[in-house]
Design a protein around this motif. Structure first.
Motif, PDB file in Angstrom:
ATOM      1  N   THR A  64       0.802  -1.219   0.000  1.00  0.00           N
ATOM      2  CA  THR A  64       0.000   0.000   0.000  1.00  0.00           C
ATOM      3  C   THR A  64       0.840   1.278   0.000  1.00  0.00           C
ATOM      4  OG1 THR A  64      -0.177  -0.037   2.414  1.00  0.00           O
ATOM      5  CG2 THR A  64      -1.896  -1.176   1.151  1.00  0.00           C
ATOM      6  N   TRP A  69       0.407   0.702  -6.413  1.00  0.00           N
ATOM      7  CA  TRP A  69      -0.799   0.445  -5.609  1.00  0.00           C
ATOM      8  C   TRP A  69      -1.731   1.657  -5.669  1.00  0.00           C
ATOM      9  CZ3 TRP A  69      -2.640  -3.842  -3.099  1.00  0.00           C
ATOM     10  CH2 TRP A  69      -3.757  -3.637  -2.277  1.00  0.00           C
ATOM     11  N   HIS A  70      -1.161   2.835  -5.483  1.00  0.00           N
ATOM     12  CA  HIS A  70      -1.977   4.046  -5.502  1.00  0.00           C
ATOM     13  C   HIS A  70      -2.503   4.356  -6.901  1.00  0.00           C
ATOM     14  CE1 HIS A  70      -1.663   5.525  -1.351  1.00  0.00           C
ATOM     15  NE2 HIS A  70      -0.622   4.706  -1.343  1.00  0.00           N
ATOM     16  N   ILE A  74      -6.049   1.541  -5.511  1.00  0.00           N
ATOM     17  CA  ILE A  74      -6.835   2.330  -4.559  1.00  0.00           C
ATOM     18  C   ILE A  74      -8.289   2.470  -4.991  1.00  0.00           C
ATOM     19  CG2 ILE A  74      -7.152   4.689  -3.675  1.00  0.00           C
ATOM     20  CD1 ILE A  74      -5.051   3.177  -2.124  1.00  0.00           C
ATOM     21  N   TYR A  81      -8.169  -8.084   1.621  1.00  0.00           N
ATOM     22  CA  TYR A  81      -6.877  -8.367   2.229  1.00  0.00           C
ATOM     23  C   TYR A  81      -6.890  -9.790   2.757  1.00  0.00           C
ATOM     24  CZ  TYR A  81      -6.153  -3.410   1.737  1.00  0.00           C
ATOM     25  OH  TYR A  81      -6.027  -2.158   1.213  1.00  0.00           O
TER      26      TYR A  81
END
Length: 105
Positions: A64, A69-70, A74, A81
């Motif tokens: 993260t 990931w961003h 997101i 998870y």
């Protein structure tokens, strides 16, 4: 034979980046990308496929804190998870990182 890889018997299925995943599939697409620096390229492709109407389920490290990931996870449709650490095959050790399923559609 609905998979991609360098050892695929059909030469046209060896390079996943040149294929139309949504057109090649008959349903959701499963992606377990390489976990190195190229993961961003795979996640970009998965995002593009989802934007074009496909559903891509990605098993990825839950990193993260990374740009990929961003950029691609997101705003995914869903993120699940995974509790604990994954263990692949008969390997003696678990993965050294947490994992997540990122569903894009």
């Amino acid at each position: 034979d609905n998979w991609y890889g360098p050892d695929h018997p059909n030469p046209s299925m060896r390079d996943a980046f040149t294929r139309d995943w949504h057109k090649d599939s008959s349903g959701p697409i499963w992606l377990n990308p390489p976990y190195g620096r190229v993961i961003k390229d795979w996640m970009r492709k998965a995002s593009d496929v989802a934007i074009d109407g496909g559903t891509v389920v990605c098993l990825v490290p839950a990193r993260t804190d990374t740009a990929w990931w961003h950029d691609y996870c997101i705003d995914a449709y869903e993120i699940r998870y995974i509790r604990g650490r994954l263990k692949f095959g008969n390997q003696p050790n678990s993965a050294p990182f947490p994992s997540a399923l990122v569903i894009m559609k």
